[in-house]
Design an enzyme around this catalytic site. Structure first.
Site, PDB file in Angstrom:
ATOM      1  N   GLY A 234    -121.297 -41.238   4.422  1.00 22.17           N
ATOM      2  CA  GLY A 234    -122.700 -40.421   4.391  1.00 22.17           C
ATOM      3  C   GLY A 234    -122.519 -39.032   3.875  1.00 22.17           C
ATOM      4  N   ASP A 235    -121.177 -38.817   3.407  1.00 21.38           N
ATOM      5  CA  ASP A 235    -121.210 -37.440   2.785  1.00 21.38           C
ATOM      6  C   ASP A 235    -120.015 -37.319   1.720  1.00 21.38           C
ATOM      7  OD1 ASP A 235    -120.917 -34.352   2.239  1.00 21.38           O
ATOM      8  OD2 ASP A 235    -122.205 -34.344   4.063  1.00 21.38           O
ATOM      9  N   ASP A 236    -119.374 -36.331   1.363  1.00 19.78           N
ATOM     10  CA  ASP A 236    -118.450 -36.414  -0.013  1.00 19.78           C
ATOM     11  C   ASP A 236    -117.317 -37.411   0.586  1.00 19.78           C
ATOM     12  OD1 ASP A 236    -119.804 -34.595  -1.101  1.00 19.78           O
ATOM     13  OD2 ASP A 236    -118.923 -32.827   0.105  1.00 19.78           O
TER      14      ASP A 236
ATOM     15  N   SER B 264    -121.306 -43.239  -2.086  1.00 18.50           N
ATOM     16  CA  SER B 264    -121.644 -42.337  -1.351  1.00 18.50           C
ATOM     17  C   SER B 264    -123.042 -41.788  -1.984  1.00 18.50           C
ATOM     18  CB  SER B 264    -120.727 -41.057  -1.215  1.00 18.50           C
ATOM     19  OG  SER B 264    -121.554 -40.176  -0.285  1.00 18.50           O
TER      20      SER B 264
END
Length: 465
Positions: free
Chosen positions: A252-254, A285
């Site tokens: 959900g992020d990098d 992502s």
């Protein structure tokens, strides 16, 4: 306790797929870095020897803590191995020890306790000055260690599941007074090997080596819902000599974020992230980057080498995030052989990310961004080829793009392929043609990529007799 022979058989005869797992089965040391992993541990125990029950309900924090405490007595006498057999092992936070291996059976699942009280509060990181989510302290990582050497977390693709959904919900609702715990964090440590495991549903970041050196993350799968909050995959933070290879990350992020401290606290701490290799990474992502540099980069980031990267349905390829007040630098970044499918951006960098720990940052602390090279990049179904916006006070310099082929998405309202301000550099064999701030050097040019290899890449494994 189970006999040493029984435990060794239990471990030895699992189907082993990762070369790094062979290290604990009969291999003694790795040369080529200033580091030795003791593959053959003197004492092997199971979490069941300390009362562990893998029924998915019983809390096993004391069992894990007692097992590690028992094995700590072997730190200077051959080290210890903690075996997690098949089962579902609920636990709160526990600390590791030096000369230690945590080995998960293929059907073992370590489950983070859903009770927030099983994640005790600890101090904020000194290079951040406060928690990342909120002022003050932070919840302890699920698996934590500080001032350690020779730590291995591995297995036959067993799983560590943070059960992060309640944490994400509370964070979004503003119900947490402190920063969420990470899944695995090693701090002020040396000689770390994390391999052949699956991490999932972390409350926040998954793997966080901070103030550490000689770190290998190999053959790891990281999974989180793509709408989960801040579930970064692997975040080397003020760490040196790091190898990340053969990893698959849905986040959900990098997928990978390289950091080195936040504003005045990172400047004062002054520990860069450097000499980092990332290769054969696959990333999904949709709202973040395949590889991010920053935004917390106040201690500096340099000598990062990324190659053979695949990203699918991801917001950007390599993203540089900085802001006035960060200070520090991002320099000598080398990227080549990226294959990108369905991206919002290929090249994305900004000098105005904002987001400060407090109002004490120095507005004269301007980050320096220089010598950034990208070569052999192939992308398709891209919304914007480049969103490259430097700092009006100090331009981003020394950018190099070569052999870049970008297939633009068919939009109802077509947009310009590039948006560039306050940058300087060159472009060679770039399609669609790069923005005018990148001087066109025609066809055939090639951006640099270091020919030397870092010591962390050339480890040699010795046989243990």
């Amino acid at each position: 306790m189970e006999s040493q022979g029984t435990l060794r058989q239990a471990i030895r005869f699992q189907p082993i797929k990762s070369v790094w797992v062979l290290l604990i089965l009969g291999l003694s040391s790795i040369r080529g870095i200033q580091c030795t992993f003791a593959g053959c541990r003197a004492c092997n125990v199971s979490v069941t020897d300390f009362g562990g029950i893998g029924d998915g309900v019983t809390l096993n924090t004391k069992a894990f803590q007692s097992a590690v405490a028992h094995l700590s007595q072997f730190e200077s006498d051959g080290g210890g191995l903690l075996y997690v057999p098949a089962g579902r092992w609920v636990t709160g936070s526990f600390n590791l020890t030096s000369c230690f291996t945590l080995f998960l059976h293929k059907d073992a699942v370590i489950l983070g306790s859903p009770d927030i009280n099983d994640w005790p509060l600890i101090d904020p990181l000194p290079s951040y000055g406060r928690g990342r989510d909120a002022p003050g302290g932070r919840y302890s990582p699920l698996i934590f260690g500080s001032n350690l050497t020779d730590v291995i977390i591995t297995g036959d693709n067993g799983t560590i599941d943070g059960q992060g959904a309640p944490w994400w919900q509370k964070y979004r609702a503003g119900e947490l007074n402190y920063t969420r715990g990470y899944l695995v964090e090693l701090m002020f440590s040396d000689c770390i090997l994390i391999s052949n495991i699956t991490l999932m549903n972390s409350p926040s970041w998954n793997i966080h080596p901070v103030y550490s050196s000689n770190v290998i993350v190999s053959g790891v799968t990281i999974l989180a819902p793509i709408d989960s909050a801040n579930t970064d995959g692997i975040d080397p933070d003020s760490s040196s000599n790091v190898l990340i290879e053969d990893c698959y990350i849905v986040s959900g992020d990098d997928c990978v974020a390289i950091k080195s401290g936040w504003d005045e606290y990172g400047i004062a701490f002054g520990m860069p992230s450097q000499h980092i290799v990332i290769r054969r990474l696959t990333c999904i992502s949709p709202t973040s980057a395949t590889i991010a540099l920053g935004s917390e980069m106040s201690g500096g980031i340099q000598d990062v080498r990324a190659e053979d990267i695949v990203a699918i349905n991801t917001e950007s390829a390599v993203r540089i995030k900085t802001a006035i007040g960060r200070g520090g630098y991002v320099r000598d970044i080398f990227v080549r052989r990226m294959t990108l499918k369905t991206m919002k951006y290929v090249f994305w960098m900004t000098g105005a990310y904002g987001d400060h720990p407090d109002d004490k940052y120095d507005p004269n602390a301007i980050p320096v961004i220089e010598r950034i090279s990208y070569g052999d990049i192939v992308a398709e179904n891209v919304t914007l080829a480049g969103q490259m916006q430097g700092n009006p006070n100090v331009s981003f310099t020394g950018l190099c793009l070569s052999d870049v082929r970008i297939g633009m998405a068919k939009l109802k309202k077509p947009k310009p392929a590039w948006n560039c301000t306050d940058i300087e550099g060159t472009a060679s064999s770039v399609s669609p043609p790069a923005c005018p701030l990148l001087r066109d050097e025609g066809d055939g040019g090639e951006c640099p990529f270091p020919e030397d290899r870092l010591p962390i890449e050339d480890v040699v494994i010795d046989q243990c007799i």
